[in-house]
Design a protein around this motif. Structure first.
Motif, PDB file in Angstrom:
ATOM      1  N   GLY A 183      -2.154   6.517   3.663  1.00 32.67           N
ATOM      2  CA  GLY A 183      -3.121   6.299   4.766  1.00 32.67           C
ATOM      3  C   GLY A 183      -2.846   5.689   6.097  1.00 32.67           C
ATOM      4  O   GLY A 183      -3.212   5.665   7.178  1.00 32.67           O
ATOM      5  N   LYS A 222      -3.352  -1.249  -5.993  1.00 36.27           N
ATOM      6  CA  LYS A 222      -4.506  -1.415  -5.860  1.00 36.27           C
ATOM      7  C   LYS A 222      -5.441  -0.830  -6.647  1.00 36.27           C
ATOM      8  O   LYS A 222      -6.614  -1.401  -7.184  1.00 36.27           O
ATOM      9  CB  LYS A 222      -4.671  -0.228  -4.727  1.00 36.27           C
ATOM     10  N   ASP A 224     -10.160   8.959   1.677  1.00 39.18           N
ATOM     11  CA  ASP A 224     -10.515   8.822   2.870  1.00 39.18           C
ATOM     12  C   ASP A 224      -9.903  10.252   3.553  1.00 39.18           C
ATOM     13  O   ASP A 224      -8.448  10.250   3.778  1.00 39.18           O
ATOM     14  CB  ASP A 224      -9.711   7.658   3.317  1.00 39.18           C
ATOM     15  N   GLU A 231      -8.984  11.633   8.732  1.00 35.98           N
ATOM     16  CA  GLU A 231      -7.836  12.046   9.650  1.00 35.98           C
ATOM     17  C   GLU A 231      -8.046  11.980  11.067  1.00 35.98           C
ATOM     18  O   GLU A 231      -8.204  13.211  11.371  1.00 35.98           O
ATOM     19  CB  GLU A 231      -6.943  12.964   9.120  1.00 35.98           C
ATOM     20  N   ASN A 284      -8.459   5.793  -1.278  1.00 32.56           N
ATOM     21  CA  ASN A 284      -7.213   6.048  -1.280  1.00 32.56           C
ATOM     22  C   ASN A 284      -7.038   7.225  -0.170  1.00 32.56           C
ATOM     23  O   ASN A 284      -8.280   8.006  -0.059  1.00 32.56           O
ATOM     24  CB  ASN A 284      -6.507   6.586  -2.629  1.00 32.56           C
ATOM     25  N   ASN A 285      -5.967   7.667   0.437  1.00 33.61           N
ATOM     26  CA  ASN A 285      -5.904   8.638   1.326  1.00 33.61           C
ATOM     27  C   ASN A 285      -5.594   9.959   0.764  1.00 33.61           C
ATOM     28  O   ASN A 285      -5.260  10.041  -0.461  1.00 33.61           O
ATOM     29  CB  ASN A 285      -4.543   8.168   2.123  1.00 33.61           C
ATOM     30  N   THR A 334      -2.009  10.455  -0.575  1.00 38.25           N
ATOM     31  CA  THR A 334      -1.702   9.537  -1.775  1.00 38.25           C
ATOM     32  C   THR A 334      -2.119  10.230  -3.131  1.00 38.25           C
ATOM     33  O   THR A 334      -1.535  10.309  -4.085  1.00 38.25           O
ATOM     34  CB  THR A 334      -2.543   8.187  -1.595  1.00 38.25           C
TER      35      THR A 334
END
Ligand SMILES: Cc1cc2nc3c(=O)[nH]c(=O)nc-3n(C[C@H](O)[C@H](O)[C@H](O)COP(=O)(O)O)c2cc1C
Ligand code: SF4
Ligand code: FES
Lengths: 153, 423
Positions: free
Chosen positions: B54, B63, B82, B85, B209-210, B213
């Motif tokens: 991210g 994490k 998340d 973008e 998390n992105n 990811t």
């Protein structure tokens, strides 16, 4: 006055544990139905959710897609971020404002188009890009743009 | 070379659940739910050296381990992806969601199991309409196939997944602002600690998390941490989706080994500069990273090497500046963006960014004054890390700080000649 349908849709989204969480979504629903959110509609939503109207307006004015002013039949969201800027954003906007006779943030006299800036649309590799309503248009030049505008009466 | 993240991409649209299964999809989830403990999954991810895609590069396994142990009663626990973008120059998460939505869902269910989440959300930006459509379809298919919902694959693991479409604003992508937004409020960041893993959505343990990811997770679990490490050519594990925009011959995105040299991405994959323009500099990881010049082209594009030479991998999205484009104009564009997107919560950011944008506009339009560059430099210190609630303002200072160094002559020439030489 919000229609019963809209009120019903808002009520159906309320999460019983966290009723306040629906605030942004409720405004979104209103915006989708009426195109924008008037003061009166905002007060009604606040009443419906039992939240403070001023606080609700704080949320309403924060987000890009909750319009607090009337917009045209079609909303043009022009990406003004860096990759599009490098790839010809300025001449594209100059062309648009000339063609439509309005500046950024304005609506054409016939109520057809509203022109708004938006941040990066994730089409940086196909820049310059813009959205009209829910449609993404990429790799634009003046000619292509004219043909696209014609699809939105 | 293996390209796990993009191997299912097809020009005519993404795999549906059956096609995804046929290509080996949901095998990792089956493996997890039939033979691994949550801790084993966390350990595997930690051993893989996966780092968050991210922007900040935080080690993912570490994490996950911050999530307090689940005791079965203290519920619910949340997982948020998340997918907001909006970092200018970045389009990798869009490609991943449009190209293989089931891969993301499988990653979410595995991650959800690993941290014993009950509810997961994908926080998606409003403009990603095609991604939204494809995700909705894939989520419905995953529920029908018992990959989501109650008793997933017949086990006692339950996970609900909701798609939350944002009303839009760059700051919503910042973790704590995102949570405020989901709670129906203005998207304002919150000072930490407490970390979100302790107190996130509704004050509950929350893992964020992105998209990229999470998309890596099924592959790590299925093929093991050592395999994942082997994909990269540096310490960090895996592949990376690198994007290139600007005046190169073939702008686009490619999944390459993490640590691929910058030069290879620009010249081999993006085809080098377009005819008639020359390379001047590049933002290596999106708008909030520091410029690189010619001398850095051989750097390896991974978190540590970029940090060593004074920039950041960020989102791994390269924005190329050419010699026909004015660097001052580019900076004006970037800082105007950050000034508009500031949430206004802390003074240095709210007041400093518009001031910076105005000075840059003046310089670009021939009204620059002696002393302007010193004022800009002072801002790069006053808006730096530790002086603001979130990373937006320091991120905005990265391109500015480095541009004042790399393109000093161009700035000075604008002020001296009272005009932009490119206009
Ligand atoms: C202003 C701002 C915007 C951000 N936008 C995003 C975003 O759109 N997507 C994202 O994944 N992370 C974004 N981040 C980073 C997140 O705060 C967070 O670090 C990340 O989602 C964590 O996921 P990861 O560990 O998997 O990278 C943003 C950060 C800041 C400061
Ligand atoms: S740094 Fe800027 S965006 Fe971040 S909290 Fe402060 S005012 Fe808001
Ligand atoms: S900068 Fe315009 S789409 Fe990314």
């Amino acid at each position: 006055m919000l229609s019963d349908l809209v009120k019903q849709e808002i009520r159906s989204r309320v999460d019983r544990d966290h009723p306040e969480a629906v605030a942004v979504e409720a405004l979104h629903i209103v915006r989708n139905h009426y195109g924008w959110i008037s003061d009166e509609m905002l007060r009604e939503v606040a009443g419906l959710l039992d939240v403070d109207p001023a606080e609700l307006d704080g949320a309403a004015t924060f987000y890009n897609h909750l319009y607090r002013k009337p917009v045209g039949r079609h909303v043009i969201l022009v990406c003004d971020s860096v990759s599009c800027w490098i790839m010809g954003y300025e001449s594209l906007v100059a062309h648009l404002t000339r063609r439509l006779g309005i500046g950024m943030g304005e609506t054409t006299a016939d109520g057809r188009f509203t022109l708004l800036p938006i941040q990066c649309l994730g089409s940086c590799h196909t820049a310059p890009a813009l959205m009209i309503d829910a449609d993404l248009h990429e790799e634009l030049d003046e000619q292509k743009l004219d043909a696209i505008l014609a699809q939105y009466p | 070379m293996e390209r796990p993240l993009t191997r299912n991409f097809r020009p005519d649209g993404p795999f549906d659940v059956k096609e995804y299964e046929k290509a080996g999809g949901y095998e990792a989830l089956r493996k997890v739910l039939t033979g691994m403990s949550p801790k084993q999954v966390c350990d595997e991810v930690r051993a893989s050296n996966l780092r968050g895609r991210g922007g900040a590069g935080f080690p993912t396994g570490a994490k996950w381990a911050f999530m307090p142990p689940a005791n079965g009663e203290d519920r619910p626990r949340y997982l948020i992806v998340d997918a907001d973008e909006m970092e200018p120059g970045t389009f990798k998460d869009r490609l991943l969601m449009e190209g293989d939505p089931h891969q993301l869902i499988e990653g979410i269910v595995i991650g959800g199991f690993a941290v014993q989440a009950d509810v997961a959300y994908i926080f998606l930006r409003w403009e990603y309409k095609l991604a939204e459509k494809r995700l909705r379809k894939a989520i419905a298919e995953a529920y029908d196939s018992h990959y989501l919902g109650r008793n997933i694959l017949g086990t006692d693991f339950n996970l609900e997944l909701y798609l939350h479409v944002s009303a839009g604003r760059y700051i919503c992508g910042e973790g704590s602002a995102l949570v405020n937004s989901m709670e129906g409020k203005r998207a304002i960041p919150v000072a930490r600690p407490p970390q979100q893993t302790e107190s996130g959505l509704w004050g509950r343990p929350t893992l964020m998390n992105n998209v990229e990811t999470m998309c890596n997770v099924p592959h790590i679990v299925k093929n093991g941490a050592a395999w994942f490490q082997g994909l990269s050519v540096c310490e960090d594990g895996g592949t990376k989706i690198y994007g290139v925009s600007g005046k190169v011959k073939r702008p686009g995105a490619w999944e390459l080994p993490m640590g691929t040299p910058l030069r290879e991405i620009l010249e081999q994959h993006a085809g080098g500069m377009r005819d008639g323009v020359k390379f001047r500099g590049v933002l290596p990881g999106g708008a909030s990273t520091e410029f690189f010049g010619e001398e850095h082209l051989d750097v390896s594009m991974c978190f540590d090497s970029l940090a060593q030479v004074g920039s950041r991998l960020g989102t791994g999205s390269l924005i190329v500046l050419d010699d026909r484009t004015c660097p001052v104009g580019m900076l004006h564009n970037l800082e105007t963006f950050f000034a508009r997107e500031s949430c206004g919560w802390c003074t240095p950011c709210r007041e400093g960014l518009p001031w910076i944008a105005n000075i840059l506009k003046d310089i670009e339009e021939g009204r620059g004054q002696p002393g302007d560059l010193e004022i800009l430099e002072a801002h790069t210190r006053m808006l730096w890390i530790g002086r603001t609630y979130c990373a937006l303002a320091p991120g905005a200072m990265e391109p500015l700080k480095s541009a004042l160094r790399y393109f000093r002559d161009d700035f000075e020439r604008h002020i001296r000649d009272k005009r932009c030489p490119w206009r």
